[in-house]
Motif scaffolding. Structure first.
Motif, PDB file in Angstrom:
ATOM      1  N   LEU A  22      48.079 -18.362  55.210  1.00  0.00           N
ATOM      2  CA  LEU A  22      48.943 -17.173  55.167  1.00  0.00           C
ATOM      3  C   LEU A  22      50.384 -17.497  55.531  1.00  0.00           C
ATOM      4  O   LEU A  22      51.253 -16.638  55.445  1.00  0.00           O
ATOM      5  CB  LEU A  22      48.412 -16.072  56.088  1.00  0.00           C
ATOM      6  N   SER A  23      50.633 -18.733  55.926  1.00  0.00           N
ATOM      7  CA  SER A  23      52.007 -19.158  56.177  1.00  0.00           C
ATOM      8  C   SER A  23      52.748 -19.483  54.884  1.00  0.00           C
ATOM      9  O   SER A  23      53.961 -19.706  54.907  1.00  0.00           O
ATOM     10  CB  SER A  23      52.017 -20.386  57.086  1.00  0.00           C
ATOM     11  N   HIS A  24      52.040 -19.487  53.758  1.00  0.00           N
ATOM     12  CA  HIS A  24      52.699 -19.820  52.495  1.00  0.00           C
ATOM     13  C   HIS A  24      53.765 -18.775  52.166  1.00  0.00           C
ATOM     14  O   HIS A  24      53.554 -17.572  52.382  1.00  0.00           O
ATOM     15  CB  HIS A  24      51.677 -19.895  51.350  1.00  0.00           C
ATOM     16  N   PRO A  25      54.913 -19.186  51.617  1.00  0.00           N
ATOM     17  CA  PRO A  25      56.000 -18.232  51.338  1.00  0.00           C
ATOM     18  C   PRO A  25      55.653 -17.140  50.329  1.00  0.00           C
ATOM     19  O   PRO A  25      56.351 -16.130  50.281  1.00  0.00           O
ATOM     20  CB  PRO A  25      57.141 -19.124  50.833  1.00  0.00           C
ATOM     21  N   ILE A  26      54.606 -17.300  49.541  1.00  0.00           N
ATOM     22  CA  ILE A  26      54.231 -16.218  48.624  1.00  0.00           C
ATOM     23  C   ILE A  26      53.906 -14.950  49.399  1.00  0.00           C
ATOM     24  O   ILE A  26      54.139 -13.833  48.930  1.00  0.00           O
ATOM     25  CB  ILE A  26      53.032 -16.633  47.733  1.00  0.00           C
ATOM     26  N   PHE A  27      53.417 -15.109  50.637  1.00  0.00           N
ATOM     27  CA  PHE A  27      53.069 -13.936  51.428  1.00  0.00           C
ATOM     28  C   PHE A  27      54.294 -13.256  52.026  1.00  0.00           C
ATOM     29  O   PHE A  27      54.247 -12.072  52.365  1.00  0.00           O
ATOM     30  CB  PHE A  27      52.051 -14.307  52.511  1.00  0.00           C
ATOM     31  N   ASP A  28      55.407 -13.979  52.145  1.00  0.00           N
ATOM     32  CA  ASP A  28      56.661 -13.334  52.530  1.00  0.00           C
ATOM     33  C   ASP A  28      57.072 -12.333  51.456  1.00  0.00           C
ATOM     34  O   ASP A  28      57.619 -11.265  51.759  1.00  0.00           O
ATOM     35  CB  ASP A  28      57.770 -14.372  52.716  1.00  0.00           C
ATOM     36  N   GLN A 151      39.245 -18.260  55.774  1.00  0.00           N
ATOM     37  CA  GLN A 151      40.480 -17.712  55.220  1.00  0.00           C
ATOM     38  C   GLN A 151      40.619 -16.225  55.536  1.00  0.00           C
ATOM     39  O   GLN A 151      41.728 -15.710  55.703  1.00  0.00           O
ATOM     40  CB  GLN A 151      40.514 -17.905  53.701  1.00  0.00           C
ATOM     41  N   ASN A 152      39.500 -15.541  55.596  1.00  0.00           N
ATOM     42  CA  ASN A 152      39.535 -14.090  55.792  1.00  0.00           C
ATOM     43  C   ASN A 152      39.815 -13.688  57.233  1.00  0.00           C
ATOM     44  O   ASN A 152      39.990 -12.494  57.520  1.00  0.00           O
ATOM     45  CB  ASN A 152      38.208 -13.474  55.337  1.00  0.00           C
ATOM     46  N   LEU A 153      39.864 -14.659  58.133  1.00  0.00           N
ATOM     47  CA  LEU A 153      40.137 -14.355  59.539  1.00  0.00           C
ATOM     48  C   LEU A 153      41.617 -14.486  59.885  1.00  0.00           C
ATOM     49  O   LEU A 153      42.034 -14.114  60.980  1.00  0.00           O
ATOM     50  CB  LEU A 153      39.321 -15.284  60.444  1.00  0.00           C
ATOM     51  N   GLU A 154      42.405 -15.001  58.942  1.00  0.00           N
ATOM     52  CA  GLU A 154      43.816 -15.221  59.229  1.00  0.00           C
ATOM     53  C   GLU A 154      44.585 -13.905  59.311  1.00  0.00           C
ATOM     54  O   GLU A 154      44.252 -12.930  58.644  1.00  0.00           O
ATOM     55  CB  GLU A 154      44.453 -16.091  58.145  1.00  0.00           C
ATOM     56  N   ASP A 219      43.795 -26.981  52.295  1.00  0.00           N
ATOM     57  CA  ASP A 219      44.924 -27.463  51.491  1.00  0.00           C
ATOM     58  C   ASP A 219      44.814 -26.965  50.046  1.00  0.00           C
ATOM     59  O   ASP A 219      45.833 -26.628  49.419  1.00  0.00           O
ATOM     60  CB  ASP A 219      44.988 -28.982  51.507  1.00  0.00           C
ATOM     61  N   LEU A 220      43.599 -26.919  49.515  1.00  0.00           N
ATOM     62  CA  LEU A 220      43.410 -26.430  48.151  1.00  0.00           C
ATOM     63  C   LEU A 220      43.740 -24.947  48.044  1.00  0.00           C
ATOM     64  O   LEU A 220      44.293 -24.499  47.029  1.00  0.00           O
ATOM     65  CB  LEU A 220      41.980 -26.701  47.687  1.00  0.00           C
ATOM     66  N   PHE A 221      43.404 -24.163  49.065  1.00  0.00           N
ATOM     67  CA  PHE A 221      43.819 -22.763  49.082  1.00  0.00           C
ATOM     68  C   PHE A 221      45.346 -22.670  49.063  1.00  0.00           C
ATOM     69  O   PHE A 221      45.919 -21.858  48.321  1.00  0.00           O
ATOM     70  CB  PHE A 221      43.274 -22.053  50.327  1.00  0.00           C
ATOM     71  N   TYR A 222      45.984 -23.483  49.881  1.00  0.00           N
ATOM     72  CA  TYR A 222      47.451 -23.475  49.932  1.00  0.00           C
ATOM     73  C   TYR A 222      48.033 -23.849  48.566  1.00  0.00           C
ATOM     74  O   TYR A 222      48.998 -23.236  48.095  1.00  0.00           O
ATOM     75  CB  TYR A 222      47.937 -24.446  51.010  1.00  0.00           C
ATOM     76  N   GLU A 223      47.428 -24.841  47.913  1.00  0.00           N
ATOM     77  CA  GLU A 223      47.903 -25.274  46.602  1.00  0.00           C
ATOM     78  C   GLU A 223      47.686 -24.199  45.540  1.00  0.00           C
ATOM     79  O   GLU A 223      48.467 -24.082  44.595  1.00  0.00           O
ATOM     80  CB  GLU A 223      47.223 -26.578  46.192  1.00  0.00           C
ATOM     81  N   MET A 224      46.633 -23.416  45.684  1.00  0.00           N
ATOM     82  CA  MET A 224      46.445 -22.297  44.771  1.00  0.00           C
ATOM     83  C   MET A 224      47.621 -21.321  44.876  1.00  0.00           C
ATOM     84  O   MET A 224      48.186 -20.906  43.852  1.00  0.00           O
ATOM     85  CB  MET A 224      45.138 -21.558  45.087  1.00  0.00           C
ATOM     86  N   TYR A 225      48.003 -20.986  46.102  1.00  0.00           N
ATOM     87  CA  TYR A 225      49.159 -20.103  46.287  1.00  0.00           C
ATOM     88  C   TYR A 225      50.443 -20.774  45.815  1.00  0.00           C
ATOM     89  O   TYR A 225      51.326 -20.118  45.261  1.00  0.00           O
ATOM     90  CB  TYR A 225      49.276 -19.688  47.752  1.00  0.00           C
ATOM     91  N   GLU A 226      50.521 -22.087  45.998  1.00  0.00           N
ATOM     92  CA  GLU A 226      51.709 -22.817  45.561  1.00  0.00           C
ATOM     93  C   GLU A 226      51.832 -22.778  44.031  1.00  0.00           C
ATOM     94  O   GLU A 226      52.940 -22.650  43.496  1.00  0.00           O
ATOM     95  CB  GLU A 226      51.644 -24.268  46.051  1.00  0.00           C
ATOM     96  N   GLY A 227      50.695 -22.867  43.336  1.00  0.00           N
ATOM     97  CA  GLY A 227      50.721 -22.786  41.885  1.00  0.00           C
ATOM     98  C   GLY A 227      51.253 -21.448  41.401  1.00  0.00           C
ATOM     99  O   GLY A 227      52.044 -21.383  40.440  1.00  0.00           O
ATOM    100  N   ILE A 228      50.838 -20.383  42.055  1.00  0.00           N
ATOM    101  CA  ILE A 228      51.349 -19.047  41.715  1.00  0.00           C
ATOM    102  C   ILE A 228      52.831 -18.954  42.048  1.00  0.00           C
ATOM    103  O   ILE A 228      53.633 -18.418  41.277  1.00  0.00           O
ATOM    104  CB  ILE A 228      50.555 -17.962  42.467  1.00  0.00           C
ATOM    105  N   PHE A 229      53.213 -19.506  43.197  1.00  0.00           N
ATOM    106  CA  PHE A 229      54.600 -19.431  43.663  1.00  0.00           C
ATOM    107  C   PHE A 229      55.544 -20.180  42.726  1.00  0.00           C
ATOM    108  O   PHE A 229      56.660 -19.724  42.451  1.00  0.00           O
ATOM    109  CB  PHE A 229      54.684 -19.994  45.077  1.00  0.00           C
ATOM    110  N   ARG A 230      55.085 -21.319  42.225  1.00  0.00           N
ATOM    111  CA  ARG A 230      55.918 -22.080  41.290  1.00  0.00           C
ATOM    112  C   ARG A 230      56.194 -21.270  40.022  1.00  0.00           C
ATOM    113  O   ARG A 230      57.308 -21.287  39.499  1.00  0.00           O
ATOM    114  CB  ARG A 230      55.253 -23.411  40.945  1.00  0.00           C
TER     115      ARG A 230
END
Length: 237
Positions: A22-28, A151-154, A219-230
């Protein structure tokens, strides 16, 4: 020499909590109350749905290969809730996610035609390949029961996803049952996952592989969000 069970269990939990997606910038972007971005939320939700569609199969497979005893009984309860929602008093968890998508204005045809992005597919396949291989059962269990359920506890600050979606997008409690149910249920599921993986990893190699599985899955969850963010930054989302 492998770690003692209690020490290894603590280490698994520590790796999970040090890898917050949830620290990924897509959530900002998603959780900005001054500028709600429903279109980006729809894209993220559709990728999340790709994951949800496979989750029952992960649990079913882990149940099938699990040694008899307490851990197998716990997986049976988990599987029953995923399929029926009767423990939480709701409904099948895929249907809960479908309700969320409809609340975002995504019709069923759009939902069913959506496809996973490459990073989403990598996350789906990594977990599926490991749960289906009895020799890598400990890796699959760590990836699904600890890293994925975790992931659901974050939270961001003190707020969970359902609270943030409700405040920013005006969604109702009924719209957000998928998140509130998992926020409650997965506290126990993660603890059960920690017990399961700690019980079956009796060698240095298995412990190292399980710890890596937790880290890599996060890390793969983070990369999933990174793919959307890109795609978002490129204007192609």
């Amino acid at each position: 020499m492998p770690l003692a069970r209690a020490e290894f269990r603590t280490e698994l939990e520590s790796v999970l909590h040090n890898k917050l997606t949830l620290s990924h910038p897509i959530f900002d972007i998603l959780f900005d109350p001054a500028q709600p971005d429903i279109e980006t939320l729809r894209k993220v939700a559709l990728q999340g749905y790709q994951l949800t569609k496979h989750f029952l199969e992960y649990i079913e497979t882990l149940f099938f290969y699990c040694p008899p005893g307490r851990n197998k009984r716990r997986l049976l309860h988990n599987m029953y809730e995923e399929e029926t929602g009767r423990i939480s008093g709701t409904k099948n968890h895929v249907r809960l996610m479908q309700d969320f998508l409809r609340a975002l204005g995504i019709d069923d045809d759009v939902r069913d035609s959506a496809a996973p992005l490459p990073a989403t597919r990598e996350l789906i396949d990594y977990r599926m390949e490991n749960v289906k291989d009895p020799a890598r059962y400990h890796i699959g269990a760590a990836a699904v029961m600890i890293a994925s359920e975790g992931q659901n506890l974050e939270t961001r600050g003190a707020e969970a996803r359902d609270t943030l979606f409700k405040r920013v997008y005006g969604l109702t409690d009924a719209d957000l049952l998928f998140f509130s149910v998992h926020q409650a249920e997965d506290v126990q599921h993660v603890q059960h996952g920690l017990d399961l993986v700690a019980d079956i990893c009796g060698t240095d190699q298995k412990q190292a592989e399980a710890l890596y599985a937790v880290e890599h899955t996060c890390d793969l969850f983070y990369e999933m969000y990174e793919g959307i963010f890109r795609q978002y930054k490129a204007g192609t989302l």
